[in-house]
Motif scaffolding. Sequence first.
Motif, PDB file in Angstrom:
ATOM      1  N   GLU A  91      44.091  45.059  24.469  1.00  0.00           N
ATOM      2  CA  GLU A  91      44.455  44.393  25.733  1.00  0.00           C
ATOM      3  C   GLU A  91      43.505  43.235  26.021  1.00  0.00           C
ATOM      4  OE1 GLU A  91      44.256  47.744  25.447  1.00  0.00           O
ATOM      5  OE2 GLU A  91      46.439  48.097  25.502  1.00  0.00           O
ATOM      6  N   GLU A  92      42.197  43.460  25.774  1.00  0.00           N
ATOM      7  CA  GLU A  92      41.225  42.382  25.989  1.00  0.00           C
ATOM      8  C   GLU A  92      41.476  41.224  25.029  1.00  0.00           C
ATOM      9  OE1 GLU A  92      37.037  43.865  27.636  1.00  0.00           O
ATOM     10  OE2 GLU A  92      37.551  44.827  25.742  1.00  0.00           O
ATOM     11  N   LEU A  93      41.805  41.559  23.790  1.00  0.00           N
ATOM     12  CA  LEU A  93      42.086  40.507  22.803  1.00  0.00           C
ATOM     13  C   LEU A  93      43.322  39.709  23.206  1.00  0.00           C
ATOM     14  CD1 LEU A  93      41.518  39.042  20.192  1.00  0.00           C
ATOM     15  CD2 LEU A  93      42.654  40.902  18.934  1.00  0.00           C
ATOM     16  N   ARG A  94      44.376  40.412  23.620  1.00  0.00           N
ATOM     17  CA  ARG A  94      45.592  39.731  24.089  1.00  0.00           C
ATOM     18  C   ARG A  94      45.281  38.780  25.244  1.00  0.00           C
ATOM     19  NH1 ARG A  94      48.560  44.999  24.417  1.00  0.00           N
ATOM     20  NH2 ARG A  94      49.722  45.226  22.484  1.00  0.00           N
ATOM     21  N   HIS A  95      44.515  39.300  26.207  1.00  0.00           N
ATOM     22  CA  HIS A  95      44.166  38.518  27.399  1.00  0.00           C
ATOM     23  C   HIS A  95      43.394  37.257  27.011  1.00  0.00           C
ATOM     24  CE1 HIS A  95      42.926  37.472  31.424  1.00  0.00           C
ATOM     25  NE2 HIS A  95      41.651  37.572  31.076  1.00  0.00           N
ATOM     26  N   CYS A  96      42.414  37.418  26.110  1.00  0.00           N
ATOM     27  CA  CYS A  96      41.594  36.269  25.717  1.00  0.00           C
ATOM     28  C   CYS A  96      42.393  35.247  24.914  1.00  0.00           C
ATOM     29  CB  CYS A  96      40.369  36.731  24.932  1.00  0.00           C
ATOM     30  SG  CYS A  96      39.083  37.438  26.001  1.00  0.00           S
ATOM     31  N   ILE A  97      43.321  35.721  24.096  1.00  0.00           N
ATOM     32  CA  ILE A  97      44.193  34.783  23.368  1.00  0.00           C
ATOM     33  C   ILE A  97      45.015  33.967  24.356  1.00  0.00           C
ATOM     34  CG2 ILE A  97      46.227  34.624  21.854  1.00  0.00           C
ATOM     35  CD1 ILE A  97      45.060  37.035  20.285  1.00  0.00           C
ATOM     36  N   ALA A  98      45.607  34.635  25.335  1.00  0.00           N
ATOM     37  CA  ALA A  98      46.426  33.944  26.341  1.00  0.00           C
ATOM     38  C   ALA A  98      45.604  32.924  27.121  1.00  0.00           C
ATOM     39  CB  ALA A  98      47.057  34.962  27.288  1.00  0.00           C
ATOM     40  N   LEU A 144      43.006  43.655  11.880  1.00  0.00           N
ATOM     41  CA  LEU A 144      43.487  42.699  12.889  1.00  0.00           C
ATOM     42  C   LEU A 144      44.945  42.329  12.641  1.00  0.00           C
ATOM     43  CD1 LEU A 144      40.391  40.345  13.265  1.00  0.00           C
ATOM     44  CD2 LEU A 144      41.447  41.689  15.096  1.00  0.00           C
ATOM     45  N   LYS A 145      45.300  42.163  11.374  1.00  0.00           N
ATOM     46  CA  LYS A 145      46.706  41.847  11.048  1.00  0.00           C
ATOM     47  C   LYS A 145      47.630  42.964  11.534  1.00  0.00           C
ATOM     48  CE  LYS A 145      46.209  38.947   6.924  1.00  0.00           C
ATOM     49  NZ  LYS A 145      46.358  38.918   5.450  1.00  0.00           N
ATOM     50  N   THR A 146      47.212  44.198  11.318  1.00  0.00           N
ATOM     51  CA  THR A 146      48.017  45.349  11.750  1.00  0.00           C
ATOM     52  C   THR A 146      48.108  45.400  13.273  1.00  0.00           C
ATOM     53  OG1 THR A 146      47.332  46.584   9.789  1.00  0.00           O
ATOM     54  CG2 THR A 146      48.258  47.860  11.601  1.00  0.00           C
ATOM     55  N   LEU A 147      46.968  45.204  13.938  1.00  0.00           N
ATOM     56  CA  LEU A 147      46.931  45.239  15.399  1.00  0.00           C
ATOM     57  C   LEU A 147      47.844  44.191  16.020  1.00  0.00           C
ATOM     58  CD1 LEU A 147      43.210  45.639  16.577  1.00  0.00           C
ATOM     59  CD2 LEU A 147      45.135  47.081  17.231  1.00  0.00           C
ATOM     60  N   LEU A 148      47.870  43.013  15.412  1.00  0.00           N
ATOM     61  CA  LEU A 148      48.591  41.877  16.010  1.00  0.00           C
ATOM     62  C   LEU A 148      49.975  41.654  15.403  1.00  0.00           C
ATOM     63  CD1 LEU A 148      45.528  39.455  16.149  1.00  0.00           C
ATOM     64  CD2 LEU A 148      46.590  40.625  18.097  1.00  0.00           C
ATOM     65  N   ALA A 149      50.381  42.554  14.495  1.00  0.00           N
ATOM     66  CA  ALA A 149      51.643  42.352  13.766  1.00  0.00           C
ATOM     67  C   ALA A 149      52.845  42.251  14.692  1.00  0.00           C
ATOM     68  CB  ALA A 149      51.850  43.486  12.763  1.00  0.00           C
ATOM     69  N   ASN A 150      52.840  42.994  15.789  1.00  0.00           N
ATOM     70  CA  ASN A 150      54.016  43.026  16.673  1.00  0.00           C
ATOM     71  C   ASN A 150      53.866  42.149  17.911  1.00  0.00           C
ATOM     72  OD1 ASN A 150      55.350  44.919  14.992  1.00  0.00           O
ATOM     73  ND2 ASN A 150      54.097  46.556  15.881  1.00  0.00           N
ATOM     74  N   GLU A 151      52.833  41.295  17.934  1.00  0.00           N
ATOM     75  CA  GLU A 151      52.637  40.411  19.084  1.00  0.00           C
ATOM     76  C   GLU A 151      53.683  39.295  19.068  1.00  0.00           C
ATOM     77  OE1 GLU A 151      50.211  40.792  21.636  1.00  0.00           O
ATOM     78  OE2 GLU A 151      50.235  42.732  20.622  1.00  0.00           O
ATOM     79  N   GLU A 152      54.348  39.133  20.200  1.00  0.00           N
ATOM     80  CA  GLU A 152      55.307  38.039  20.295  1.00  0.00           C
ATOM     81  C   GLU A 152      54.565  36.712  20.313  1.00  0.00           C
ATOM     82  OE1 GLU A 152      57.884  38.434  23.626  1.00  0.00           O
ATOM     83  OE2 GLU A 152      58.454  40.493  23.120  1.00  0.00           O
TER      84      GLU A 152
END
Length: 211
Positions: free
Chosen positions: A113-120, A21-29
């Motif tokens: 993409e689903e994880l990003r959407h749910c976080i938002a 998860l850390k790797t997946l989300l490392a570049n998320e603004e």
Amino acid sequence: MQMPELITAIVDDHPIVIEGLKTLLANEENLRITSSFCTGADILAYLLDQPLDLILLDITLPDISGIELCKQIKQISINTRILILSNHTERSIIMQAIQNGASGYLLKNSSIEELRHCIAEAIKGNICYSKEVMEIISRPSKNELQGAPRLTRREKEILALIAAGKTSQIIGQELFLSPLTVDTHRKNLIQKFGVKNVAELVMAATQQQVL
């Protein structure tokens, strides 16, 4: 205008999942993972001193169920958003997690993409599910298909007191019944609703508008 960073923690009993998860989300603004934990006790202790905007939480932990942990996190930090990331696909577990304060529920095979959407959505104050979870909760449960069971007046009284969190001892005192009689009614209610325990009983009764 730049959004403030979301201070985020991951709670999972598998270190490889945390690293993934850390790797997946490392570049998320606007999202910064500051910590990770393998137990419920550790995240609760951390929250007493450090606020968090977001927690990505597994349900299966060595010391506590993630469902119960949701409730305890919200008691310490009401503004922290919690997203469940789990392999559990039982409808009752999903619904109970949301009842206990989770802002969303995703399966671990969800896309980034689903994880990003749910976080938002969670940060906006909305409840969000991954596509597969949406399909699970949209199916009627066995209890809903069967319809609400017929209850006696006494069963309705006891059900309401159970839902209020009262013990058999207290219910017995209030209704002038022995605790053993109350326990018998409790077992009958669980059987009538076709559920396994009191938590599922209250949930089924609420869904069927008996409570």
